[in-house]
Design an enzyme around this catalytic site. Structure first.
Site, PDB file in Angstrom:
ATOM      1  N   GLY A  36     -15.398 -59.375   9.310  1.00  0.00           N
ATOM      2  CA  GLY A  36     -14.691 -60.252  10.264  1.00  0.00           C
ATOM      3  C   GLY A  36     -15.385 -60.209  11.621  1.00  0.00           C
ATOM      4  N   TYR A 153     -17.409 -58.539  -8.863  1.00  0.00           N
ATOM      5  CA  TYR A 153     -16.479 -59.106  -7.875  1.00  0.00           C
ATOM      6  C   TYR A 153     -15.301 -59.765  -8.599  1.00  0.00           C
ATOM      7  CZ  TYR A 153     -14.796 -62.039  -4.046  1.00  0.00           C
ATOM      8  OH  TYR A 153     -14.017 -62.655  -3.114  1.00  0.00           O
ATOM      9  N   LYS A 157     -11.397 -58.466  -8.517  1.00  0.00           N
ATOM     10  CA  LYS A 157     -10.312 -59.334  -8.055  1.00  0.00           C
ATOM     11  C   LYS A 157      -9.283 -59.546  -9.171  1.00  0.00           C
ATOM     12  CE  LYS A 157     -10.734 -60.878  -3.888  1.00  0.00           C
ATOM     13  NZ  LYS A 157      -9.698 -60.540  -2.911  1.00  0.00           N
TER      14      LYS A 157
END
Ligand code: UDP
Length: 325
Positions: A36, A153, A157
C-alpha cells in the site's frame, strides 16, 4: 457506523475507505504499507471532513493488539490486506502464501471473537485456467501443478475462502466472500504487474507497450468505483451471508486490443511490442487465457451495473495526478 479496512492504504482499500467516508461513516485502516501507499491515506486526509473520521494504523494484521483493538471497536470488517499482483507474488512466493493464509486466519479469528461481520476479498484467480465464459461461482476450479508457482496465489486465496465459509458453517459467523476480477482506476500502481496502469505509463512516456504472449488472452476490467460500491452493498445484504459472489465487468477484451485502445486514447506514438512469456515472467508463470465473470448472482442481491466505458477510464487514468510512473 465504524468500518475496519485491512489493507486500506492499497488501491482498492483506499477507494473503499472513500466510499464509506463519503457516506458519513468512520473508517479505521490497518496497513503495514508493504504494497500500500501512504499517499493513498494522505489523499483522503486532504479533505477535512474525511480526516477527522479516518484513523490510520501503520501496523501489520499480525500485530494482535492492534487487530484486537480495532476489531472490537468496529461494526464491520473488510479484509483486503493480502499479497497482490502476479509480479509481486512470483517474486515473493512464500511470504505471499503465508500472508494470505495466516493473515485471513488472524482476521477471521478476531471477527469470530467479537462476532463482527466480515467480508473477505478473494480473486478471480481462484477459478484457475478455464477457457469457457462466463465463470460462475459454482464452477469447478482448474490449476496447474505446484511447480508452477503462479497457482500458489489461487490456492492460498481458495483456502481463505474455505476458512471464511468454515467460520460461517461451524461458528455461525457472518461472512461474505467476494471474488474480484481485474479492477482498474485512479491511484492503481503499475509496480506489481497490473496491465492497464503499465500500458498507460508506457504510452505516456512514448515507450513500447509490452504485450505478453500473443496478446489474445482476454480479461474484463471493472472500474474501482463500481467495485467498492458493490462491496459496501453486498456487505449490508443479510441474505448474502455465507455466500460467494463474483464482482467484475462484462466487456471481454484481448490484451492486444487493450494495448491498441490505450495508444489510441492517449494519442501516444508508442509501438506495441510482443514479448514471449518466458521473457516476461519466471518459469513459474502460466497465463490465464480467459477470465470473464458471470454477474448474474450478485445482481440478484444488489444493484450492480458496471457499464463505464473502458476508454473513459483510460482518459481518467491519463489525467490522474497521482499516477505513479
Ligand atoms: N500483461 C501484458 N503486459 C504487461 C502486463 C501484463 O501483456 O505489461 C498481460 C498478462 O500476461 C495477462 C494480462 O495482461 O495476460 C493481465 O495481467 P495482470 O497482471 O494485470 O492481471 P492478471 O489478470 O493476470 O491477474
Amino acid at each position: 457506523m465504524k468500518v475496519l479496512i485491512t489493507g486500506g492504504a492499497g488501491f482498492i482499500g483506499s477507494h473503499l475507505a472513500e466510499e464509506y467516508l463519503k457516506k458519513g461513516h468512520d473508517v479505521y485502516i490497518i496497513d503495514d504499507l508493504s504494497t500500500g501507499y501512504i499517499e493513498n491515506i494522505q489523499y483522503l486526509e486532504k479533505i477535512e471532513d474525511y480526516k477527522r473520521r479516518l484513523f490510520f494504523y501503520h501496523k501489520s494484521i499480525f500485530d494482535p493488539e492492534t487487530l484486537l483493538d480495532l476489531t472490537g471497536t468496529c461494526d464491520r470488517v473488510f479484509h483486503l490486506a493480502a499479497a497482490v499482483g502476479v509480479d509481486y507474488i512470483l517474486k515473493n512466493t512464500l511470504t505471499s502464501i503465508e500472508r494470505n493464509i495466516h493473515g485471513t486466519e488472524a482476521v477471521l479469528k478476531m471477527c469470530g471473537r467479537f462476532k463482527k461481520r466480515v467480508l473477505i476479498t478473494s480473486t478471480s484467480e481462484v477459478y484457475g485456467k478455464h477457457l469457457h465464459a462466463p465463470l460462475v461461482e459454482d464452477d469447478n476450479i482448474i490449476y496447474g501443478p505446484p511447480s508452477k508457482f503462479r497457482w500458489s496465489y489461487a490456492a492460498s486465496k481458495l483456502m481463505d475462502e474455505f476458512m471464511a465459509l468454515g467460520w460461517h458453517r461451524q461458528n455461525n459467523l457472518d461472512v461474505v466472500v467476494t471474488r474480484l476480477f481485474n479492477t482498474i482506476g485512479p491511484r492503481q500502481t503499475s509496480s506489481y504487474g497490473m496491465v492497464l496502469p503499465r500500458f498507460v505509463n508506457q504510452a505516456l512516456k512514448n515507450e513500447p507497450l509490452t504485450v505478453y504472449g500473443d496478446g489474445n488472452q482476454t480479461r474484463t476490467f471493472t472500474y474501482v468505483g463500481d467495485v467498492v460500491t458493490a462491496l459496501r452493498r453486498i456487505m449490508e445484504q443479510q441474505s448474502a451471508v455465507g455466500q460467494i459472489f463474483n464482482i467484475g465487468g462484462t466487456r471481454e477484451i484481448s490484451i492486444l486490443e487493450l494495448a491498441k485502445l490505450v495508444v489510441k486514447v492517449t494519442g501516444s506514438t508508442s509501438e506495441i511490442k510482443m514479448i514471449p512469456y518466458d521473457q516476461a515472467y519466471t518459469r513459474d508463470f502460466e497465463d490465464m487465457q480467459r477470465r470473464v465473470p458471470s454477474i448474474e448472482k450478485i445482481q440478484k442481491y444488489i444493484e450492480f451495473n458496471p457499464v463505464i466505458e473502458l476508454s473513459d477510464i483510460i482518459k481518467e487514468l491519463v489525467q490522474d495526478p497521482e499516477i505513479r510512473l
